[in-house]
Design a protein around this motif. Structure first.
Motif, short mmCIF file in Angstrom:
data_model
loop_
_atom_site.label_atom_id
_atom_site.label_comp_id
_atom_site.label_asym_id
_atom_site.label_seq_id
_atom_site.Cartn_x
_atom_site.Cartn_y
_atom_site.Cartn_z
N UNK A 33 0.81 -1.23 0.00
CA UNK A 33 0.00 0.00 0.00
C UNK A 33 0.84 1.27 0.00
N UNK A 34 2.07 1.19 0.52
CA UNK A 34 2.90 2.41 0.63
C UNK A 34 4.24 2.24 -0.08
N UNK A 35 5.02 1.27 0.37
CA UNK A 35 6.40 1.13 -0.13
C UNK A 35 6.43 0.82 -1.62
N UNK A 36 5.51 -0.07 -2.09
CA UNK A 36 5.52 -0.46 -3.51
C UNK A 36 4.44 0.23 -4.32
N UNK A 37 3.73 1.14 -3.73
CA UNK A 37 2.61 1.77 -4.41
C UNK A 37 3.11 2.95 -5.26
N UNK A 38 3.01 2.87 -6.59
CA UNK A 38 3.51 3.96 -7.44
C UNK A 38 2.80 5.29 -7.19
N UNK A 39 1.54 5.24 -6.75
CA UNK A 39 0.81 6.48 -6.46
C UNK A 39 1.39 7.19 -5.24
N UNK A 40 1.85 6.42 -4.27
CA UNK A 40 2.45 7.00 -3.06
C UNK A 40 3.88 7.47 -3.35
N UNK A 41 4.59 6.69 -4.14
CA UNK A 41 6.01 6.98 -4.40
C UNK A 41 6.21 8.06 -5.44
N UNK A 42 5.12 8.61 -5.98
CA UNK A 42 5.23 9.74 -6.90
C UNK A 42 5.58 9.37 -8.32
#
Length: 845
Positions: A33-42
């Motif tokens: 949900x966070x570390x591998x999420x492209x939406x979170x990682x910009x």
């Protein structure tokens, strides 16, 4: 001296108690949900947040989980921009949000007339309740915290229609369950109407009723905005869950299904009362299904229903003015209404029990608990002994809650702690053993990891990932290890034929052991399962090994070429087939495959020369060795060229060599119909169906047979019965969804044709009219079912749009056409039909 009963004091107490969560790492669902999420990682634009699911996948993808929480994802993205991927700051944000909610709850309860003691107790009980630890100690739980914030804001501002509706929409965009905030607002408005009666006011005052209706319409508009947005991004797709996730949802017996659902409800609310056994996962057999009335859990279900009836009875008494205790109403709504989305009543969800869904209901529980305790204590405050016992009990409860919460925070500190804690609660959950086995594997504790994987398999015999991981651990390069690994990979494939890793690992094992022929075969199976990218890499790896072999052969090139052909990479496929032919000039297989590519390109470009080249290659192949595939492909070439009599001969030769091949039967039947030999076509299809496919595992045989009968009135029942029978067999035997979808689509298309052919009949009888109406209903029903099973197929949707348009339902037809253009913006038929609808509407207006 500062007061310790203020909202700020409550928030600080909770903040201090839950502050150890600062030390927690990214754990479990935080990783995807966070570390591998492209939406979170910009790695995506901001608009993607509103098109993708919570995990960064497009909502329209079939594999998407369909969790739609764009505002929550936006907060993660802001976190990453401001502080990078440091877990500390993500957890700090979560804890500040949670403590802030404690502050707001205390403040709101004071405004609503609760005593200082009740308000503070409710806020602290909510803040330190162990059941809520997942929501503040795990970053993924932020969705619940944010949604609860906006839900409370909507309730507090319910007199301001625009503000409350806006807050409700924000709650929905943080977590889907926030939609039921609107239900709470409506319920509160209805309660206000009955309170007017209590005050002696006129209930049906026109101005008041008009304002009430205005509020409802305004809130409903926000609901429409959210639902429209969600449907837009879904593009007609639905979430896909498996039986281990939510066993009751897949139970066929209605008693088993609903009694098990009811026990899931009990389990959720029991955890509020007794948060002793908490775990990060409740799937894979954690809660066995309730099979019959002899199950003692039926008593627990009856207790739940009795409690709900008791609380409901008191709420109704309060609403209708039989006693003055309105403070029971809001917490009761908070206790039960936000749980509805997770109850499986409206739609099936992807879990049996999920602790995080009780975050908002726990607010209602805390208020009821605090208010009840305060009143109970007042009854006995004159008795020092009784008062001391009651206060001591409360102190003990708070201490136990605090200790349990600290344990849960520590469990969420790192994955090893989390997976180990799960095993202390669920010894029948295969996933718990599998996950802990992964931890041991990462720590290089190979023997122990294998034991845990084996226990996962014992509990869930089709746990393909566990077999696969055991195979990886055995695969150490030794002869004995390779044998054990091969056995495990094969078992993994047997348990789940759609698990690509097992195919890939087995093919790599064969390749490293120089069993190259077997490696090619396994890669071919991976290709059939449509895992093309993995398969391409495998073939490229195997080809490198083949080049270094003493006597390279054509077979791997032939298979690689077939994969490239499937992907329509025809020029590359031609080069690969030519390499295969250069290695083995007298091998007929690459000759046939090369001919097929040239035939395909020739037909597509209109190049007669390329088609002639294909024909020469087929004939060359047949001179080397007559094969059924060469005869069949040559037959298709001649049929496409209009040489029906010649094509018929080629198919006869193909069938002599391979009478069991259903594709030959299918294509031969089509050629026979074109040659005017319909009876012969029906004969060979019926023979193939009766001897080889009674269970409809090859639905195309049945579809073709039904099509030959066609939608003519005197043969329709015969054609429909073939597909109805096939549809029933597919449901009974749980075949692949694509097969079931195609049968439903073809049957729907057939019903549609019979309607079209007979709708202009003059003076129809009542029976004929009833039949046509039934056929129209069946058409829509079957097409919708087909789309649900195969949402990405635009062809299904095109026919559904045409059915709606021909039936005069322009609105539904337009909606389907717009959905098609979202899936495939350049779809010509949908564009033409939509333009026609617009023209018709403009002429009408």
């Amino acid at each position: 001296m500062p007061s310790f009963s203020t909202p700020l004091a409550s928030a600080l107490i909770v903040f201090i108690i839950v502050s150890p969560a600062f030390q927690n790492d990214f754990v479990h669902d935080d990783i995807p949900a966070i570390v591998r999420n492209p939406d979170v990682q910009g790695r995506t634009g901001l608009l993607a947040l509103f098109k993708n699911d919570f995990w960064g996948k497009a909502m329209s993808e079939v594999t998407s989980h369909k969790s739609y929480r764009p505002l929550t994802v936006l907060t993660y993205r802001i976190n990453r921009i401001l502080t990078g991927n440091h877990a500390f700051f993500f957890h700090l944000t979560n804890i500040l949000l949670h403590s802030g909610l404690v502050y707001r709850l205390h403040l709101i309860l004071l405004r609503f007339g609760y005593s200082r003691e009740s308000a503070q107790l409710a806020a602290i009980i909510f803040g330190i309740h162990p059941l809520n630890s997942e929501s503040f100690a795990n970053n993924v739980g932020r969705a619940e915290v944010l949604s609860a914030h906006f839900m409370l804001s909507a309730i507090v501002n319910r007199d301001n229609t625009a503000a409350s509706g806006c807050y409700a929409l924000l709650a929905m965009l943080c977590k889907e369950g926030g939609v039921f905030c609107l239900a709470i607002l409506v319920a509160l408005e209805i309660i206000i109407i009955f309170n007017r009666k209590r005050r002696g006011e006129v209930i049906l005052d026109p101005d008041f009723i008009l304002f009430f209706v205005y509020k409802l319409l305004f809130w409903f508009s926000y609901l429409l905005i959210f639902v429209s947005l969600r449907l837009w991004v879904l593009n007609g797709t639905y979430p896909v869950f498996t039986p281990p996730d939510n066993p009751a949802a897949f139970a066929k017996d209605k008693f088993v299904k609903w009694s098990s659902f009811a026990f899931y409800w009990f389990q959720h609310y029991w955890l509020l009362l007794s948060p002793k056994n908490l775990a990060y996962d409740w799937a894979y057999g954690s809660i066995p299904l309730v099979q019959d009335f002899s199950d003692c859990r039926i008593l627990a279900i009856l207790c739940l229903f009795s409690s709900v009836l008791f609380i409901g009875f008191h709420c109704f008494r309060s609403i209708f003015g039989f006693f003055n205790n309105r403070r029971i109403l809001l917490p009761t709504l908070l206790l039960f209404v936000p749980f509805i989305p997770a109850s499986n009543v409206l739609v099936s969800v992807g879990f049996a029990v999920a602790e995080r869904v009780m975050y908002t209901p726990s607010i209602g529980f805390a208020i009821l608990f605090a208010d009840g305790f305060t009143k109970f204590h007042k009854k006995f405050e004159k008795s020092i002994l009784k008062s001391t016992i009651i206060r001591s009990s409360l102190a003990l409860t708070i201490i136990l809650f605090t200790i349990k919460t600290e344990f849960r925070i520590n469990a969420w500190k790192k994955k090893e702690n989390l997976f180990e804690s799960g095993l202390t609660v669920h010894r029948h959950n295969a996933k718990m053993f599998y996950n802990y086995g992964n931890c041991l594997r990462n720590e290089q504790k190979i023997d122990e990891a294998i034991i845990f994987y084996e226990e996962a398999i014992r509990l869930h015999p089709t746990y393909s990932k566990a077999y696969d991981n055991i195979g990886v651990l055995y695969d150490d390069g030794t002869e004995e290890g390779s044998k054990m690994a091969e056995k495990m990979y094969q078992k993994s494939i047997e348990a789940n034929p759609h698990h690509p890793s097992a195919y890939s690992n087995l093919a790599s094992l064969y390749a490293q052991s120089e069993r190259l022929q077997e490696a090619v075969k396994i890669s071919g199976k991976l290709k059939i399962r449509a895992f093309h990218e993995i398969c391409l890499k495998l073939y490229q790896h195997i080809l490198l090994l083949f080049k270094n072999a003493d006597s390279p052969i054509a077979e791997p090139y032939n298979h690689y070429g077939a994969l490239l052909t499937e992907q329509k990479r025809y020029e590359e496929a031609i080069k690969v087939y030519e390499q295969a032919i250069a290695l083995e000039p007298f091998n007929p297989n690459p000759l046939v495959n090369l001919a097929w590519v040239k035939q395909t390109l020739g037909n597509g470009s209109g190049s007669a020369q390329m088609v002639r080249d294909a024909e020469e290659l087929y004939e060359k192949s047949l001179r080397i060795k007559p094969t059924s595939e060469a005869f069949m492909r040559l037959g298709s070439l001649k049929y496409q060229r209009g040489e029906t009599a010649e094509a018929k001969k080629e198919y006869e030769e193909a069938r002599k060599l391979d009478p069991e091949n259903h594709m030959i039967v299918l294509e031969q039947s089509i050629v026979l119909v074109a040659a005017g030999e319909t009876d012969r076509a029906v004969e060979i299809l019926q023979d193939s169906v009766s001897k080889r496919d009674r269970d409809c595992q090859l639905p195309n045989l049945h579809i073709t047979l039904a099509k030959i009968y066609g939608p003519k009135k005197h043969q329709f029942m015969k054609a429909a019965s073939i597909l109805e029978n096939c549809n029933r067999k597919l449901l009974e035997n749980n075949h692949e969804k694509e097969h079931a979808a195609e049968v439903k689509f073809q049957l729907g298309a057939m019903y549609h044709e019979i309607v079209r052919n007979n709708q202009n009949v003059s003076n129809p009888t009542k029976n004929e009219e009833a039949f046509l109406e039934k056929a129209k209903e069946k058409t829509l029903e079957l097409l919708k079912e087909a789309i649900k099973l195969k949402p990405g197929d635009v062809g299904y949707r095109v026919l559904l749009a045409q059915v709606h348009l021909r039936g005069g339902n322009l609105e539904e037809g337009t909606h389907v056409l717009k959905t098609i253009l979202k899936l495939k913006p350049d779809h010509e038929v949908a564009t033409i039909l939509l333009n026609r609808v617009k023209e018709a509407e403009s002429r009408t207006s």
